[in-house]
Design a protein around this motif. Structure first.
Motif, PDB file in Angstrom:
ATOM      1  N   HIS A   5       0.831  -1.201   0.000  1.00  0.00           N
ATOM      2  CA  HIS A   5       0.000   0.000   0.000  1.00  0.00           C
ATOM      3  C   HIS A   5       0.873   1.260   0.000  1.00  0.00           C
ATOM      4  O   HIS A   5       0.693   2.145  -0.832  1.00  0.00           O
ATOM      5  N   PHE A   6       1.821   1.333   0.910  1.00  0.00           N
ATOM      6  CA  PHE A   6       2.674   2.511   1.028  1.00  0.00           C
ATOM      7  C   PHE A   6       3.705   2.578  -0.089  1.00  0.00           C
ATOM      8  O   PHE A   6       4.018   3.664  -0.583  1.00  0.00           O
ATOM      9  N   ASP A   7       4.224   1.433  -0.480  1.00  0.00           N
ATOM     10  CA  ASP A   7       5.180   1.407  -1.596  1.00  0.00           C
ATOM     11  C   ASP A   7       4.507   1.880  -2.884  1.00  0.00           C
ATOM     12  O   ASP A   7       5.097   2.641  -3.656  1.00  0.00           O
ATOM     13  N   GLN A   8       3.288   1.456  -3.093  1.00  0.00           N
ATOM     14  CA  GLN A   8       2.539   1.868  -4.282  1.00  0.00           C
ATOM     15  C   GLN A   8       2.272   3.374  -4.240  1.00  0.00           C
ATOM     16  O   GLN A   8       2.411   4.058  -5.258  1.00  0.00           O
ATOM     17  N   PHE A   9       1.905   3.894  -3.075  1.00  0.00           N
ATOM     18  CA  PHE A   9       1.699   5.338  -2.934  1.00  0.00           C
ATOM     19  C   PHE A   9       2.968   6.096  -3.319  1.00  0.00           C
ATOM     20  O   PHE A   9       2.917   7.043  -4.111  1.00  0.00           O
ATOM     21  N   LEU A  10       4.097   5.713  -2.758  1.00  0.00           N
ATOM     22  CA  LEU A  10       5.344   6.415  -3.044  1.00  0.00           C
ATOM     23  C   LEU A  10       5.717   6.318  -4.526  1.00  0.00           C
ATOM     24  O   LEU A  10       6.148   7.305  -5.126  1.00  0.00           O
ATOM     25  N   GLN A  11       5.530   5.163  -5.107  1.00  0.00           N
ATOM     26  CA  GLN A  11       5.872   4.962  -6.512  1.00  0.00           C
ATOM     27  C   GLN A  11       4.973   5.781  -7.441  1.00  0.00           C
ATOM     28  O   GLN A  11       5.453   6.404  -8.390  1.00  0.00           O
ATOM     29  N   GLU A  12       3.687   5.803  -7.176  1.00  0.00           N
ATOM     30  CA  GLU A  12       2.734   6.462  -8.069  1.00  0.00           C
ATOM     31  C   GLU A  12       2.613   7.969  -7.853  1.00  0.00           C
ATOM     32  O   GLU A  12       2.203   8.676  -8.768  1.00  0.00           O
ATOM     33  N   SER A  13       2.968   8.455  -6.663  1.00  0.00           N
ATOM     34  CA  SER A  13       2.649   9.842  -6.330  1.00  0.00           C
ATOM     35  C   SER A  13       3.839  10.734  -6.003  1.00  0.00           C
ATOM     36  O   SER A  13       3.658  11.927  -5.777  1.00  0.00           O
ATOM     37  N   THR A  14       5.031  10.154  -5.928  1.00  0.00           N
ATOM     38  CA  THR A  14       6.187  10.975  -5.582  1.00  0.00           C
ATOM     39  C   THR A  14       7.361  10.682  -6.509  1.00  0.00           C
ATOM     40  O   THR A  14       7.435   9.632  -7.135  1.00  0.00           O
ATOM     41  N   ILE A  15       8.244  11.650  -6.551  1.00  0.00           N
ATOM     42  CA  ILE A  15       9.507  11.495  -7.266  1.00  0.00           C
ATOM     43  C   ILE A  15      10.591  12.050  -6.351  1.00  0.00           C
ATOM     44  O   ILE A  15      10.385  13.031  -5.643  1.00  0.00           O
ATOM     45  N   HIS A  16      11.723  11.386  -6.325  1.00  0.00           N
ATOM     46  CA  HIS A  16      12.816  11.774  -5.434  1.00  0.00           C
ATOM     47  C   HIS A  16      13.776  12.695  -6.174  1.00  0.00           C
ATOM     48  O   HIS A  16      14.353  12.311  -7.181  1.00  0.00           O
ATOM     49  N   GLU A  17      13.921  13.924  -5.682  1.00  0.00           N
ATOM     50  CA  GLU A  17      14.827  14.905  -6.288  1.00  0.00           C
ATOM     51  C   GLU A  17      15.590  15.621  -5.180  1.00  0.00           C
ATOM     52  O   GLU A  17      15.127  16.619  -4.641  1.00  0.00           O
ATOM     53  N   LEU A  18      16.743  15.136  -4.840  1.00  0.00           N
ATOM     54  CA  LEU A  18      17.532  15.733  -3.766  1.00  0.00           C
ATOM     55  C   LEU A  18      18.001  17.144  -4.089  1.00  0.00           C
ATOM     56  O   LEU A  18      18.209  17.955  -3.200  1.00  0.00           O
ATOM     57  N   ASP A  19      18.187  17.457  -5.365  1.00  0.00           N
ATOM     58  CA  ASP A  19      18.708  18.765  -5.740  1.00  0.00           C
ATOM     59  C   ASP A  19      17.659  19.860  -5.745  1.00  0.00           C
ATOM     60  O   ASP A  19      17.989  21.024  -5.917  1.00  0.00           O
ATOM     61  N   SER A  20      16.424  19.535  -5.561  1.00  0.00           N
ATOM     62  CA  SER A  20      15.335  20.512  -5.644  1.00  0.00           C
ATOM     63  C   SER A  20      15.168  21.266  -4.323  1.00  0.00           C
ATOM     64  O   SER A  20      15.295  20.700  -3.245  1.00  0.00           O
ATOM     65  N   ASP A  21      14.860  22.560  -4.433  1.00  0.00           N
ATOM     66  CA  ASP A  21      14.535  23.351  -3.247  1.00  0.00           C
ATOM     67  C   ASP A  21      13.079  23.165  -2.848  1.00  0.00           C
ATOM     68  O   ASP A  21      12.681  23.519  -1.760  1.00  0.00           O
ATOM     69  N   SER A  22      12.271  22.639  -3.732  1.00  0.00           N
ATOM     70  CA  SER A  22      10.849  22.439  -3.493  1.00  0.00           C
ATOM     71  C   SER A  22      10.619  21.005  -3.034  1.00  0.00           C
ATOM     72  O   SER A  22      10.566  20.087  -3.838  1.00  0.00           O
ATOM     73  N   LYS A  23      10.476  20.834  -1.720  1.00  0.00           N
ATOM     74  CA  LYS A  23      10.296  19.500  -1.153  1.00  0.00           C
ATOM     75  C   LYS A  23       8.991  19.446  -0.378  1.00  0.00           C
ATOM     76  O   LYS A  23       8.519  20.451   0.132  1.00  0.00           O
ATOM     77  N   LEU A  24       8.423  18.267  -0.288  1.00  0.00           N
ATOM     78  CA  LEU A  24       7.173  18.096   0.446  1.00  0.00           C
ATOM     79  C   LEU A  24       7.422  18.151   1.947  1.00  0.00           C
ATOM     80  O   LEU A  24       8.272  17.439   2.470  1.00  0.00           O
ATOM     81  N   GLU A  25       6.672  18.982   2.613  1.00  0.00           N
ATOM     82  CA  GLU A  25       6.728  19.051   4.065  1.00  0.00           C
ATOM     83  C   GLU A  25       5.737  18.042   4.646  1.00  0.00           C
ATOM     84  O   GLU A  25       4.967  17.416   3.921  1.00  0.00           O
ATOM     85  N   ARG A  26       5.731  17.945   5.938  1.00  0.00           N
ATOM     86  CA  ARG A  26       4.926  16.955   6.664  1.00  0.00           C
ATOM     87  C   ARG A  26       3.450  16.959   6.245  1.00  0.00           C
ATOM     88  O   ARG A  26       2.915  15.942   5.832  1.00  0.00           O
TER      89      ARG A  26
END
Length: 85
Positions: A5-26
């Motif tokens: 359930h959680f793995d699918q959420f992360l895969q379908e709804s997020t992308i990992h970008e360490l270099d970005s200043d725009s990150k999701l907060e809590r």
């Protein structure tokens, strides 16, 4: 709740970008999760259980390098800013 359930959420709804200043907060990440649940017909878990699952996946509440993507992102944005509709 199955780990899938959680793995699918992360895969379908997020992308990992360490270099970005725009990150999701809590609040944004949990809001995106509830939007994903709405879009996919899944039942959301309480916030404490969500963060326990994110912690086990090494996703921080802050500075996690995640950005939104997909249908859940659109739902979250439209739900957060009803003036846009």
């Amino acid at each position: 709740m199955a780990d899938r359930h959680f793995d699918q959420f992360l895969q379908e709804s997020t992308i990992h970008e360490l270099d970005s200043d725009s990150k999701l907060e809590r609040d944004q990440l949990y809001g995106l999760y509830t939007s994903w649940c709405c879009v996919t017909g899944e039942l959301p878990v309480r916030e404490a259980a969500f963060w326990a699952a994110m912690k086990s996946r090494l996703v921080s509440r802050h500075n996690n390098g995640l950005r939104m993507k997909g249908a859940a992102a659109a739902d979250y944005i439209l739900s957060s800013y009803p003036v846009l509709v």
